[in-house]
Design a protein around this motif. Structure first.
Motif, PDB file in Angstrom:
ATOM      1  N   LEU A 187      -2.787   4.325   9.017  1.00 25.08           N
ATOM      2  CA  LEU A 187      -1.439   4.482   8.470  1.00 25.08           C
ATOM      3  C   LEU A 187      -1.364   3.872   7.077  1.00 25.08           C
ATOM      4  O   LEU A 187      -2.190   3.031   6.712  1.00 25.08           O
ATOM      5  N   CYS A 188      -0.357   4.283   6.301  1.00 26.67           N
ATOM      6  CA  CYS A 188      -0.253   3.814   4.919  1.00 26.67           C
ATOM      7  C   CYS A 188       0.033   2.317   4.818  1.00 26.67           C
ATOM      8  O   CYS A 188      -0.153   1.737   3.762  1.00 26.67           O
ATOM      9  N   ASN A 189       0.431   1.690   5.908  1.00 25.77           N
ATOM     10  CA  ASN A 189       0.657   0.245   5.884  1.00 25.77           C
ATOM     11  C   ASN A 189      -0.605  -0.535   6.263  1.00 25.77           C
ATOM     12  O   ASN A 189      -0.571  -1.746   6.416  1.00 25.77           O
ATOM     13  N   GLY A 190      -1.723   0.169   6.419  1.00 23.50           N
ATOM     14  CA  GLY A 190      -2.996  -0.479   6.693  1.00 23.50           C
ATOM     15  C   GLY A 190      -3.318  -0.653   8.164  1.00 23.50           C
ATOM     16  O   GLY A 190      -4.350  -1.218   8.520  1.00 23.50           O
ATOM     17  N   PRO A 210      10.108   2.988   1.476  1.00 17.97           N
ATOM     18  CA  PRO A 210       8.790   2.561   1.950  1.00 17.97           C
ATOM     19  C   PRO A 210       8.708   2.540   3.479  1.00 17.97           C
ATOM     20  O   PRO A 210       9.702   2.334   4.167  1.00 17.97           O
ATOM     21  N   CYS A 211       7.523   2.771   3.968  1.00 14.96           N
ATOM     22  CA  CYS A 211       7.268   2.729   5.407  1.00 14.96           C
ATOM     23  C   CYS A 211       7.344   1.283   5.903  1.00 14.96           C
ATOM     24  O   CYS A 211       7.223   0.352   5.113  1.00 14.96           O
ATOM     25  N   PRO A 212       7.502   1.109   7.223  1.00 16.14           N
ATOM     26  CA  PRO A 212       7.516  -0.251   7.774  1.00 16.14           C
ATOM     27  C   PRO A 212       6.203  -0.973   7.477  1.00 16.14           C
ATOM     28  O   PRO A 212       5.149  -0.345   7.400  1.00 16.14           O
ATOM     29  N   THR A 213       6.273  -2.274   7.352  1.00 16.31           N
ATOM     30  CA  THR A 213       5.068  -3.057   7.088  1.00 16.31           C
ATOM     31  C   THR A 213       4.203  -3.116   8.344  1.00 16.31           C
ATOM     32  O   THR A 213       4.654  -2.791   9.449  1.00 16.31           O
ATOM     33  N   ALA A 258       4.928   4.360  10.231  1.00 14.47           N
ATOM     34  CA  ALA A 258       4.372   4.613   8.896  1.00 14.47           C
ATOM     35  C   ALA A 258       3.617   5.944   8.891  1.00 14.47           C
ATOM     36  O   ALA A 258       3.161   6.421   9.934  1.00 14.47           O
ATOM     37  N   LYS A 259       3.478   6.519   7.737  1.00 13.14           N
ATOM     38  CA  LYS A 259       2.823   7.823   7.602  1.00 13.14           C
ATOM     39  C   LYS A 259       1.304   7.679   7.644  1.00 13.14           C
ATOM     40  O   LYS A 259       0.742   6.765   7.054  1.00 13.14           O
ATOM     41  N   PRO A 260       0.631   8.602   8.345  1.00  8.81           N
ATOM     42  CA  PRO A 260      -0.837   8.563   8.372  1.00  8.81           C
ATOM     43  C   PRO A 260      -1.426   8.981   7.027  1.00  8.81           C
ATOM     44  O   PRO A 260      -0.916   9.897   6.377  1.00  8.81           O
ATOM     45  N   VAL A 261      -2.473   8.298   6.618  1.00  6.12           N
ATOM     46  CA  VAL A 261      -3.183   8.666   5.385  1.00  6.12           C
ATOM     47  C   VAL A 261      -4.575   9.197   5.692  1.00  6.12           C
ATOM     48  O   VAL A 261      -5.182   9.851   4.856  1.00  6.12           O
ATOM     49  N   ALA A 262      -5.069   8.913   6.888  1.00  6.13           N
ATOM     50  CA  ALA A 262      -6.353   9.457   7.349  1.00  6.13           C
ATOM     51  C   ALA A 262      -6.268   9.590   8.858  1.00  6.13           C
ATOM     52  O   ALA A 262      -5.757   8.702   9.528  1.00  6.13           O
ATOM     53  N   SER A 263      -6.742  10.710   9.365  1.00  6.85           N
ATOM     54  CA  SER A 263      -6.688  10.943  10.800  1.00  6.85           C
ATOM     55  C   SER A 263      -8.030  11.477  11.269  1.00  6.85           C
ATOM     56  O   SER A 263      -8.584  12.407  10.671  1.00  6.85           O
ATOM     57  N   MET A 290       0.810  -1.195   0.000  1.00  8.01           N
ATOM     58  CA  MET A 290       0.000   0.000   0.000  1.00  8.01           C
ATOM     59  C   MET A 290       0.860   1.268   0.000  1.00  8.01           C
ATOM     60  O   MET A 290       0.457   2.256  -0.541  1.00  8.01           O
ATOM     61  N   CYS A 291       2.008   1.221   0.647  1.00  8.26           N
ATOM     62  CA  CYS A 291       2.827   2.416   0.820  1.00  8.26           C
ATOM     63  C   CYS A 291       3.480   2.827  -0.494  1.00  8.26           C
ATOM     64  O   CYS A 291       4.094   2.012  -1.170  1.00  8.26           O
TER      65      CYS A 291
END
Length: 62
Positions: free
Chosen positions: A33-36, A7-10, A19-24, A1-2
């Motif tokens: 987080l971008c890793n789900g 890439p962010c950690p799994t 990992a970076k937030p995609v929705a807060s 997904m990342c």
């Protein structure tokens, strides 16, 4: 997904919360987080496979 470089950690890495937030949604107490991984304000996590990681607050110094 990342899509980040590097890439962010799994979701299954010990540093998954880096990992970076995609929705807060702080008003609801969670972030995606971008890793789900869903991270909750009580420090608990919900992994993409449905596994629950119990809250893991640091010990309070006395």
């Amino acid at each position: 997904m990342c899509q980040h470089k590097p890439p962010c950690p799994t979701a299954f890495s010990t540093d998954r919360e880096a990992a970076k937030p995609v929705a807060s949604h702080p008003e609801q107490g969670w972030s995606l987080l971008c890793n789900g991984v869903l991270v909750f304000e009580d420090t608990g996590d919900l992994l993409p496979d449905g596994q629950v990681i119990a809250p893991h607050r640091p010990a309070v110094a006395v």
